[in-house]
Design a protein around this motif. Sequence first.
Motif, PDB file in Angstrom:
ATOM      1  N   ARG A 149      59.063  41.700 102.884  1.00 48.98           N
ATOM      2  CA  ARG A 149      58.783  42.799 103.806  1.00 48.98           C
ATOM      3  C   ARG A 149      57.785  43.729 103.160  1.00 48.98           C
ATOM      4  O   ARG A 149      57.628  43.781 101.954  1.00 48.98           O
ATOM      5  N   VAL A 185      57.251  47.402 102.307  1.00 45.08           N
ATOM      6  CA  VAL A 185      58.171  48.525 102.148  1.00 45.08           C
ATOM      7  C   VAL A 185      57.435  49.754 101.632  1.00 45.08           C
ATOM      8  O   VAL A 185      56.806  49.699 100.569  1.00 45.08           O
ATOM      9  N   ASP A 196      57.191  47.525 107.330  1.00 41.35           N
ATOM     10  CA  ASP A 196      58.441  47.057 107.928  1.00 41.35           C
ATOM     11  C   ASP A 196      59.601  47.986 107.618  1.00 41.35           C
ATOM     12  O   ASP A 196      60.546  48.105 108.392  1.00 41.35           O
ATOM     13  N   THR A 197      59.535  48.590 106.418  1.00 38.13           N
ATOM     14  CA  THR A 197      60.672  49.367 105.931  1.00 38.13           C
ATOM     15  C   THR A 197      60.190  50.679 105.335  1.00 38.13           C
ATOM     16  O   THR A 197      59.235  50.694 104.563  1.00 38.13           O
ATOM     17  N   GLN A 240      62.633  56.982 112.842  1.00 35.00           N
ATOM     18  CA  GLN A 240      63.101  55.715 113.389  1.00 35.00           C
ATOM     19  C   GLN A 240      63.227  55.773 114.918  1.00 35.00           C
ATOM     20  O   GLN A 240      62.845  54.832 115.614  1.00 35.00           O
ATOM     21  N   GLN A 277      62.722  49.472 109.790  1.00 38.70           N
ATOM     22  CA  GLN A 277      63.949  49.644 108.997  1.00 38.70           C
ATOM     23  C   GLN A 277      63.816  50.936 108.193  1.00 38.70           C
ATOM     24  O   GLN A 277      62.789  51.148 107.546  1.00 38.70           O
ATOM     25  N   VAL A 312      67.455  46.571 101.632  1.00 37.56           N
ATOM     26  CA  VAL A 312      66.215  46.116 102.274  1.00 37.56           C
ATOM     27  C   VAL A 312      66.380  44.646 102.629  1.00 37.56           C
ATOM     28  O   VAL A 312      66.117  44.217 103.748  1.00 37.56           O
ATOM     29  N   ASN A 315      70.214  49.240 108.153  1.00 40.02           N
ATOM     30  CA  ASN A 315      69.223  50.075 108.836  1.00 40.02           C
ATOM     31  C   ASN A 315      69.816  51.418 109.245  1.00 40.02           C
ATOM     32  O   ASN A 315      70.993  51.509 109.592  1.00 40.02           O
TER      33      ASN A 315
END
Lengths: 388, 388
Positions: free
Chosen positions: B2, B4, B95-96, B113, B124, B310, B315
């Motif tokens: 991912r 991050v 993504d995160t 979020q 996430q 992660v 989440n």
Amino acid sequence: MRKVAVGQAGGPSAVINATLAGFIEQTRKNHKLVLVENGYQGLVEERFLPGTSDSLTWVVNHRHVPGACLKSGRYPLEKAAIAKAVANLKKHQIDTLVFIGGNGTMEALYHIQQEAERNGYPLQVIGLPKTVDNDIGATDHAPGFASAANYVARTTKDMSRDLYAMNNFEQIRVLETMGRNAGWLALAAGAYRTFNEEGPHFIAVPEEQLNKEALLQTVRKAIKSYGYALVVVSEGVQWQEGRQMELNRVDGRTVLGGISKEIRDFLSQECKGTARAELLGMNQRSSSAYVSKVDALEAYQAGVEGGRWVEEGRNGCMVSIRRKQADYYTIELRPVNLYEVIAEGERRLPPSFIKERESYFKWLRPLLGGDDPSYPPLKQRRVEYSEY
Amino acid sequence: MRKVAVGQAGGPSAVINATLAGFIEQTRKNHKLVLVENGYQGLVEERFLPGTSDSLTWVVNHRHVPGACLKSGRYPLEKAAIAKAVANLKKHQIDTLVFIGGNGTMEALYHIQQEAERNGYPLQVIGLPKTVDNDIGATDHAPGFASAANYVARTTKDMSRDLYAMNNFEQIRVLETMGRNAGWLALAAGAYRTFNEEGPHFIAVPEEQLNKEALLQTVRKAIKSYGYALVVVSEGVQWQEGRQMELNRVDGRTVLGGISKEIRDFLSQECKGTARAELLGMNQRSSSAYVSKVDALEAYQAGVEGGRWVEEGRNGCMVSIRRKQADYYTIELRPVNLYEVIAEGERRLPPSFIKERESYFKWLRPLLGGDDPSYPPLKQRRVEYSEY
């Protein structure tokens, strides 16, 4: 076998009890000890406690404790008080008087001995040095200073990282150190500085008139280059010529403080930035976490040495630290006459140290006991914000 | 694998870099990391640095360094700013999003979020807690607090010895701790107190209206019994009902401070003694010498745990510390929903801890990492001044 009175005087330090512990461990076997409480006040008001096995052990147990376990404090030792002190010593048949203190204490011991002599009463006096701001003369440095310097140096290094992190909220921080007339402590703020970006970016000491233009230029440049500026200033710095900032006045003694606020207001105004002023406070002299190992050991050794001198019959002198010429740091403890210490007055930073700070740090670092936190560099940005 | 993004927000602490280091060590192998500089401001202004091998190692090297190495700071995250932040995250195909911070950060993550979801962009988010004054809810405590508490507790203990020594010059000292609305830090001042005589003799927390009469009586009694009184007060304590002391106001955020000076003036007047007020200052959050070993380890572990999440796809949650029921101190790290943290608001001291301080100290002591300096008792005078 002599009857020895010992006391602590002036502001305490993180290692003044180590000196007392060393002195007592050296003398308790062969001499009769008397503990003087409250420094000179105790001498004048006869606060003499017998050095019993219990009370001496209790004192020795304070070797690693900050503050003066016999109590020290401030007390004006004027002519009548000196006469009373001598009368009390004579009454208790004290042979030897040993005090741990700063310049004022060395002067007091000298006058007490003179007064005793005038009374045909032979009194051995020995001074053991204690300082926070390193203003005692006739010695390379004195116990107490290095721990305070370590506090200032590490705190400044940590604060620099804190300010770096917070610079979108606060751009200028002004730290105020102890040091009424001498800048040893303030200048120590730079001892652990390893990178250009790291603070302190400007240090002001009482030995020099504050150059406002240079201060402003340096702070502006630091803000431009790094986004923040860390300034360290000694409490004794004069904002306007001839005027120190008084916080308070107690029993005729001025408590300094507040110069950092003046500088904060000035810089905040001129640089249009947010600024904070902080007094580093009593922690400089009392923090147990920043004690320099070297300082703690030297403080103890100075006490032991003073104890040996009782035996040897040395008189009218102070334990002084001489740095030996060697590739590594090593010292010897030597006697200096009290009048030499008095004649030197409040020892200030030599101009060479102010001019060549690196030479000062080289002199200072061995005293700090290897407590350098050695942080990684502040980021020299090697990459740009990028799309990737 | 991912992508991050990780950042730090709010006031730094002595261990916020440990959390970041733990997170990065856990994730650097399997994920692509992006470092967000300057907290939320960096999110909004696209200050994204690629997590190269060099830059990640540089960050990890800050594990034991105070301050936030990515820079944190304060930044008002309003509606438009949140939209911009989300647009930037989307643009960089993040993504995160992982942020280390306090209550404000958990709220910011939640809103980011929500906004991402409204944009059909699955993001996430994971929060890693950081505090100095322990006001984050839904957790037993949070990393950063214990080191600050250790600073306050040890400093108070050392200051008590200092004041004891100086009481013929200064009888009252008032220390001011951080803690805008919560008294966890101020109350920690008593954690290492082992003897009746030792300070603090009075602690004031923002959870309770200051009882001036009780303060005065306690201080008078301490002065009568011991010759001095040490008072600790949280910056957020109200001197007059409904009014906190403002030092400053920056970007709409009030900087508190000054209550200690009010109390000093009051006590000095009423007790006819010399009094000093001291702000413990930024050292509370940035001092490297008072870091609790337990705190430093938990901070790191919280980062590692966040890194695991992660992978696991957790989440909208924060790493929370749960104290396990055991004879010894042991914790587990658990997820709590961000909205639970937000719902709890600024966590204040429970009344039971205020009422039964010993229960608070029992709760607190394991967090302090065994840093109790364990000094010998202040002299319970067993011998009287005597002629001998």
